[in-house]
Design an enzyme around this catalytic site. Structure first.
Site, PDB file in Angstrom:
ATOM      1  N   ASP A  42      12.617  68.636  15.618  1.00 24.77           N
ATOM      2  CA  ASP A  42      13.448  68.251  16.771  1.00 24.77           C
ATOM      3  C   ASP A  42      14.443  69.348  17.135  1.00 24.77           C
ATOM      4  O   ASP A  42      15.654  69.098  17.275  1.00 24.77           O
ATOM      5  CB  ASP A  42      14.205  66.953  16.484  1.00 24.77           C
ATOM      6  CG  ASP A  42      13.278  65.792  16.178  1.00 24.77           C
ATOM      7  OD1 ASP A  42      12.159  65.768  16.713  1.00 24.77           O
ATOM      8  OD2 ASP A  42      13.670  64.911  15.397  1.00 24.77           O
ATOM      9  N   GLU A 198       9.986  61.023  25.609  1.00 21.32           N
ATOM     10  CA  GLU A 198      11.203  60.961  24.808  1.00 21.32           C
ATOM     11  C   GLU A 198      11.693  62.380  24.610  1.00 21.32           C
ATOM     12  O   GLU A 198      11.165  63.330  25.192  1.00 21.32           O
ATOM     13  CB  GLU A 198      10.974  60.254  23.473  1.00 21.32           C
ATOM     14  CG  GLU A 198      10.045  60.970  22.519  1.00 21.32           C
ATOM     15  CD  GLU A 198       9.893  60.242  21.180  1.00 21.32           C
ATOM     16  OE1 GLU A 198       9.787  59.005  21.202  1.00 21.32           O
ATOM     17  OE2 GLU A 198       9.867  60.919  20.144  1.00 21.32           O
TER      18      GLU A 198
END
Length: 520
Positions: A42, A198
């Site tokens: 991430d 997302e």
């Protein structure tokens, strides 16, 4: 538990000195991907002057929210961890169960007017905006009035601040407007829809805003552009895990150019970050080069020439009064049960109370390194008490450990245990046990991420090594395990109260010989 004779001799050579396992910077003006051959998922990257900062997910590991630093996007070191402790759930202290796969993830980092800002949403809690004047802190935070999934922070030059948030289940992207102190939400507006989106990231280039979204169902990355943050947006697919990765965005260079960063699901080692040149066509970013568009190259020219080789620390002699930045606890530690000062030059681990390894507090971890690496520790077992279970191995979906124990008769033994976390819960298999004669013990754990296989060995003199328990699998999953790549793990626990302890003299990381990673 079955008892076996000593396994075949594994190695009859002196211990290998510490050495780098992977080098992205090739020393000739080029680099190869991944820039970090380890689990730094991430990613969000920003530039502040000549300095680049990369923030990465840490889940329930403590200290949490790792930020790395680089001057050229290729050579990275650990700058800091933002959160010294996790709060809001007793399981973070391993009370009432464990919290693996929860915690802190998908942070967004920005810098404005002399202050760093970091947006993150702890699992099941409201979004926080951390802030600090320097990257090393101290960091404080404001808590917002809602939970914004994977918040993407964006700050205009005049200080207007926004959060973009989207969830895979819905796909609707909402833009939250923040006040000038980034402490309150003053507005919310649905601005776009992308099926399965997302991990939003926002940047601006020229007259366009660019919105990047991960598409986990397809392991892909999309980019949308608009003249206004509120739309209308037009969207194009970018790349995917077959061509480079599925969550990331772009960061600018001092000369006005742009590079992309993206994470890629990479098997048992977890999710690794790749860096890619980017060129522009009709005001759309294109990953790669004009000669090979639409893919992250395995090797390319460095974004910024020069710069010394650097990498996160790994080996440790525990001769400082604080833990190195490479170490993280598996949950909030019990600080009464460990010390670097009671015996200078050693890490002392006193047993925490647990029935099994998977639920033991104060397991000290650091990331496994690819393509293949070996971790080696030296233990002093002189004060191991009956019932104590202390040792070294791995922590992950599959955790394989060499566990030293002492029986009621005072005799010590070593067990090779494999714990696998499944949807029904964790289960442990004891593969082999051997008696131990002395108090000094060398333990070794190897992880080969090319073959997704690990092995362990032990020695009573640091020269002659014996394998125990055979090979074990290395695995990664998001519904079980830790949602992280396999980690090295030092541990010490007991089923009841204990006055014993184990001392750790050193941890040494070295490469395991073999081939190099290639991209199909």
């Amino acid at each position: 538990m079955r008892r076996v004779a000593l396994a075949a001799l594994l190695l009859a050579a002196p211990a290998v000195a510490t050495a780098q396992v992977w080098r992205a910077d090739q020393g000739d003006g080029t680099y190869r991907n991944p820039v970090l051959y380890a689990d730094y998922p991430d990613p969000d990257v920003i530039r502040v002057g000549r300095d680049y900062y990369l923030v990465s997910t840490t889940f329930v590991n403590v200290p949490g929210i790792t930020i790395l630093h680089s001057r050229n996007l290729i050579n990275w070191t650990i700058a800091t961890h933002v959160a010294t402790k996790l709060d809001g759930d007793p399981r973070y202290d391993l009370v009432g169960g464990n919290a693996y796969r929860k915690g802190l993830y998908a942070a967004s980092l920005r810098h404005h007017d002399g202050t760093f800002y970091l947006a993150i949403t702890p699992v099941g809690q409201k979004t926080r905006i951390y802030y600090a004047k320097t990257i090393r802190g101290p960091w404080r935070y404001h808590e917002l009035d809602r939970e914004a999934f994977d918040p993407g922070l964006f700050i205009e030059p005049d200080g207007r601040a926004y959060l973009a948030t989207a969830t895979t289940a819905d796909g609707t992207i909402t833009l939250l407007t923040l006040d000038r102190t980034l402490s309150k939400v003053t507005g919310a507006r649905k601005i776009h829809y992308i099926k399965g989106a997302e991990g939003s990231k926002l940047i601006r280039r020229g007259g366009y805003y660019y919105l990047f979204n991960a598409l986990p169902p397809r392991l892909a990355l999309s980019v949308s552009r608009a003249r206004s943050l509120f739309g209308p947006w037009e969207t194009r697919d970018q790349i995917d895990d077959h061509s480079g990765g599925h969550q990331g965005a772009l960061v600018d260079l001092p000369d006005g150019g742009w590079f992309g960063y993206v994470m890629e699901d990479s098997g048992a080692i977890g999710r690794m970050t790749n860096v890619s040149p980017v060129f522009w066509k009709d005001d759309w970013p294109v990953w790669g080069t004009p000669d090979a568009p639409g893919r992250v190259p395995a090797r390319a020219r460095k974004p910024i020439a020069g710069g010394a080789f650097a990498e996160p620390p790994s080996s440790d002699t525990f001769d400082r009064p604080i833990l190195g930045a490479q170490w993280q606890w598996n949950h909030n530690p019990d600080d009464r049960r460990w010390s670097l000062t009671e015996r200078p030059g050693w890490l002392r681990l006193r047993p925490t109370r647990a029935a099994r390894f998977w639920d033991a507090r104060n397991t000290l971890t650091q990331k496994g390194q690819g393509p293949a690496s070996r971790g080696e520790v030296v233990l002093d077992l002189a004060h191991l008490a009956p019932g104590d279970r202390c040792g070294f191995g791995t922590l992950g979906q599959v955790s394989a450990n060499l566990t030293a124990t002492r029986g009621p008769d005072g005799r010590a033994s070593l067990a090779m245990e494999v714990t696998e976390d499944e949807l029904e819960g964790a289960r442990t298999e004891t593969r082999a046990t051997v008696p131990l004669a002395g108090d000094r013990l060398w333990l070794r754990t190897e992880m080969d991420f090319r073959a997704s296989t690990g092995r362990v060995a032990y020695s009573d003199d640091g020269r002659r090594w014996r394998g125990l328990g055979g090979d074990f699998p290395l695995r990664f999953a998001w519904r079980t395990g830790t949602f992280q790549g396999e980690q090295f793990a030092l541990f010490c626990y007991a089923p009841g109260e204990s006055r014993g302890w184990v001392d750790v003299d050193s941890f040494t990381l070295s490469p395991v010989a073999g081939g190099e990673r290639t991209r199909p």
